[in-house]
Design a protein around this motif. Structure first.
Motif, PDB file in Angstrom:
ATOM      1  N   ILE A 174      -0.329  -4.187   9.272  1.00 11.70           N
ATOM      2  CA  ILE A 174      -0.743  -5.493   9.790  1.00 11.70           C
ATOM      3  C   ILE A 174      -1.030  -6.436   8.627  1.00 11.70           C
ATOM      4  CG2 ILE A 174      -2.499  -6.726  11.136  1.00 11.70           C
ATOM      5  CD1 ILE A 174      -2.868  -4.048  12.717  1.00 11.70           C
ATOM      6  N   PHE A 175      -1.708  -5.895   7.623  1.00 11.86           N
ATOM      7  CA  PHE A 175      -2.074  -6.663   6.432  1.00 11.86           C
ATOM      8  C   PHE A 175      -2.034  -5.690   5.264  1.00 11.86           C
ATOM      9  CE2 PHE A 175      -5.234  -8.382   3.480  1.00 11.86           C
ATOM     10  CZ  PHE A 175      -4.832  -9.710   3.395  1.00 11.86           C
ATOM     11  N   PRO A 176      -1.186  -5.943   4.255  1.00 11.33           N
ATOM     12  CA  PRO A 176      -1.075  -4.985   3.144  1.00 11.33           C
ATOM     13  C   PRO A 176      -2.400  -4.788   2.417  1.00 11.33           C
ATOM     14  CG  PRO A 176       0.567  -6.739   2.967  1.00 11.33           C
ATOM     15  CD  PRO A 176      -0.348  -7.112   4.083  1.00 11.33           C
ATOM     16  N   LEU A 177      -2.584  -3.607   1.892  1.00 10.71           N
ATOM     17  CA  LEU A 177      -3.778  -3.287   1.109  1.00 10.71           C
ATOM     18  C   LEU A 177      -3.680  -4.049  -0.210  1.00 10.71           C
ATOM     19  CD1 LEU A 177      -6.335  -1.486   0.971  1.00 10.71           C
ATOM     20  CD2 LEU A 177      -4.923   0.204  -0.200  1.00 10.71           C
ATOM     21  N   LYS A 178      -4.638  -4.949  -0.446  1.00 11.74           N
ATOM     22  CA  LYS A 178      -4.612  -5.719  -1.685  1.00 11.74           C
ATOM     23  C   LYS A 178      -6.009  -6.199  -2.051  1.00 11.74           C
ATOM     24  CE  LYS A 178      -3.175 -10.047   0.544  1.00 11.74           C
ATOM     25  NZ  LYS A 178      -2.135 -11.068   0.585  1.00 11.74           N
ATOM     26  N   LEU A 179      -6.116  -6.703  -3.261  1.00 13.11           N
ATOM     27  CA  LEU A 179      -7.381  -7.195  -3.778  1.00 13.11           C
ATOM     28  C   LEU A 179      -7.752  -8.498  -3.077  1.00 13.11           C
ATOM     29  CD1 LEU A 179      -9.610  -6.675  -5.874  1.00 13.11           C
ATOM     30  CD2 LEU A 179      -8.270  -8.054  -7.486  1.00 13.11           C
ATOM     31  N   MET A 180      -8.974  -8.558  -2.590  1.00  9.41           N
ATOM     32  CA  MET A 180      -9.474  -9.737  -1.888  1.00  9.41           C
ATOM     33  C   MET A 180     -10.240 -10.646  -2.858  1.00  9.41           C
ATOM     34  SD  MET A 180      -8.677  -9.530   1.376  1.00  9.41           S
ATOM     35  CE  MET A 180      -7.069  -9.165   0.750  1.00  9.41           C
ATOM     36  N   PRO A 181     -10.416 -11.924  -2.492  1.00 10.39           N
ATOM     37  CA  PRO A 181     -11.140 -12.856  -3.364  1.00 10.39           C
ATOM     38  C   PRO A 181     -12.560 -12.401  -3.700  1.00 10.39           C
ATOM     39  CG  PRO A 181     -10.015 -14.049  -1.623  1.00 10.39           C
ATOM     40  CD  PRO A 181      -9.855 -12.583  -1.327  1.00 10.39           C
TER      41      PRO A 181
ATOM     42  N   GLY B 195      -7.053  -3.712   3.602  1.00 11.51           N
ATOM     43  CA  GLY B 195      -5.777  -3.732   4.300  1.00 11.51           C
ATOM     44  C   GLY B 195      -5.979  -3.304   5.735  1.00 11.51           C
ATOM     45  N   ARG B 196      -5.042  -3.686   6.607  1.00  7.29           N
ATOM     46  CA  ARG B 196      -5.115  -3.293   8.022  1.00  7.29           C
ATOM     47  C   ARG B 196      -3.794  -2.651   8.420  1.00  7.29           C
ATOM     48  NH1 ARG B 196      -6.093  -7.763  11.846  1.00  7.29           N
ATOM     49  NH2 ARG B 196      -6.796  -6.187  13.302  1.00  7.29           N
ATOM     50  N   VAL B 197      -3.900  -1.599   9.208  1.00  6.01           N
ATOM     51  CA  VAL B 197      -2.729  -0.854   9.648  1.00  6.01           C
ATOM     52  C   VAL B 197      -2.935  -0.406  11.089  1.00  6.01           C
ATOM     53  CG1 VAL B 197      -3.619   1.325   8.746  1.00  6.01           C
ATOM     54  CG2 VAL B 197      -1.171   1.037   9.028  1.00  6.01           C
ATOM     55  N   GLU B 198      -1.840  -0.321  11.824  1.00  5.13           N
ATOM     56  CA  GLU B 198      -1.856   0.291  13.153  1.00  5.13           C
ATOM     57  C   GLU B 198      -1.133   1.619  13.023  1.00  5.13           C
ATOM     58  OE1 GLU B 198       0.511  -0.631  17.112  1.00  5.13           O
ATOM     59  OE2 GLU B 198      -1.098  -2.088  16.791  1.00  5.13           O
ATOM     60  N   ASP B 199      -1.806   2.718  13.356  1.00  2.00           N
ATOM     61  CA  ASP B 199      -1.190   4.031  13.196  1.00  2.00           C
ATOM     62  C   ASP B 199      -0.168   4.287  14.304  1.00  2.00           C
ATOM     63  OD1 ASP B 199      -2.437   5.289  15.479  1.00  2.00           O
ATOM     64  OD2 ASP B 199      -4.193   5.799  14.295  1.00  2.00           O
ATOM     65  N   PRO B 200       0.578   5.389  14.239  1.00  2.00           N
ATOM     66  CA  PRO B 200       1.619   5.647  15.238  1.00  2.00           C
ATOM     67  C   PRO B 200       1.100   5.821  16.662  1.00  2.00           C
ATOM     68  CG  PRO B 200       1.752   7.241  13.423  1.00  2.00           C
ATOM     69  CD  PRO B 200       0.558   6.388  13.186  1.00  2.00           C
ATOM     70  N   PHE B 201      -0.225   5.944  16.824  1.00  2.00           N
ATOM     71  CA  PHE B 201      -0.810   6.125  18.145  1.00  2.00           C
ATOM     72  C   PHE B 201      -1.393   4.828  18.694  1.00  2.00           C
ATOM     73  CE2 PHE B 201      -0.945  10.074  15.781  1.00  2.00           C
ATOM     74  CZ  PHE B 201      -0.264  10.914  16.640  1.00  2.00           C
ATOM     75  N   GLY B 202      -1.197   3.712  17.953  1.00  2.00           N
ATOM     76  CA  GLY B 202      -1.677   2.414  18.409  1.00  2.00           C
ATOM     77  C   GLY B 202      -3.111   2.097  18.034  1.00  2.00           C
ATOM     78  N   VAL B 203      -3.749   2.944  17.218  1.00  2.00           N
ATOM     79  CA  VAL B 203      -5.124   2.699  16.775  1.00  2.00           C
ATOM     80  C   VAL B 203      -5.064   1.872  15.496  1.00  2.00           C
ATOM     81  CG1 VAL B 203      -7.270   3.757  15.969  1.00  2.00           C
ATOM     82  CG2 VAL B 203      -5.972   4.817  17.837  1.00  2.00           C
ATOM     83  N   ARG B 204      -5.890   0.818  15.434  1.00  2.00           N
ATOM     84  CA  ARG B 204      -5.894  -0.058  14.275  1.00  2.00           C
ATOM     85  C   ARG B 204      -7.029   0.302  13.333  1.00  2.00           C
ATOM     86  NH1 ARG B 204      -5.824  -5.945  16.479  1.00  2.00           N
ATOM     87  NH2 ARG B 204      -7.919  -5.186  16.739  1.00  2.00           N
TER      88      ARG B 204
END
Length: 128
Positions: free
Chosen positions: A100-107, A113-122
């Motif tokens: 959903i949002f790549p893992l990266k350095l924030m301000p 980072g945000r990801v939805e796994d193969p089971f639909g859990v975010r």
């Protein structure tokens, strides 16, 4: 002190818990089925009534349920100790899922980072 544990309802709790155990470095410590439930049909007896997955100090509870309807009302936020650990977990959770949002350095100086796994859990993956 109180403890909050996520409870995830799944189409296949054992399969999903095994995925999380591998992705997060956890261990399934308990599985209870409907085998001894008085009104359980023969098809239901092997279904998971309550499963406990331990990941460090975190407990994740899981159970078989159907039908499952994925929603967008909640993310599981996981804070990890190092960038390397966060990248590993992020990659494992996103395998066959969706970034959903790549893992990266924030301000503010930490990784997120945000990801939805193969089971639909975010998941929100962060570094402390």
């Amino acid at each position: 002190m109180s403890r909050l544990s996520p409870y995830i309802y799944c189409e296949d709790a054992r399969k999903q818990a095994d995925f999380y155990a591998k992705a997060l470095g956890g261990e399934i410590v308990s599985v209870q089925t409907f085998e001894n439930w008085p009104d359980a049909s023969p098809e239901e007896r092997s279904r998971v009534m309550h499963l406990v997955l331990k990941v460090g100090e975190l407990q994740i509870f899981m159970a078989d349920s159907s039908p499952i309807r994925s929603g967008n009302q909640i993310d599981l936020a996981l804070e990890l100790q190092s960038e390397a650990e966060a990248r590993t977990v992020f990659e494992r959770l996103s395998r066959d899922g969706r970034v959903i949002f790549p893992l990266k350095l924030m301000p503010w100086g930490s990784m997120l980072g945000r990801v939805e796994d193969p089971f639909g859990v975010r998941w929100q993956i962060a570094v402390k």
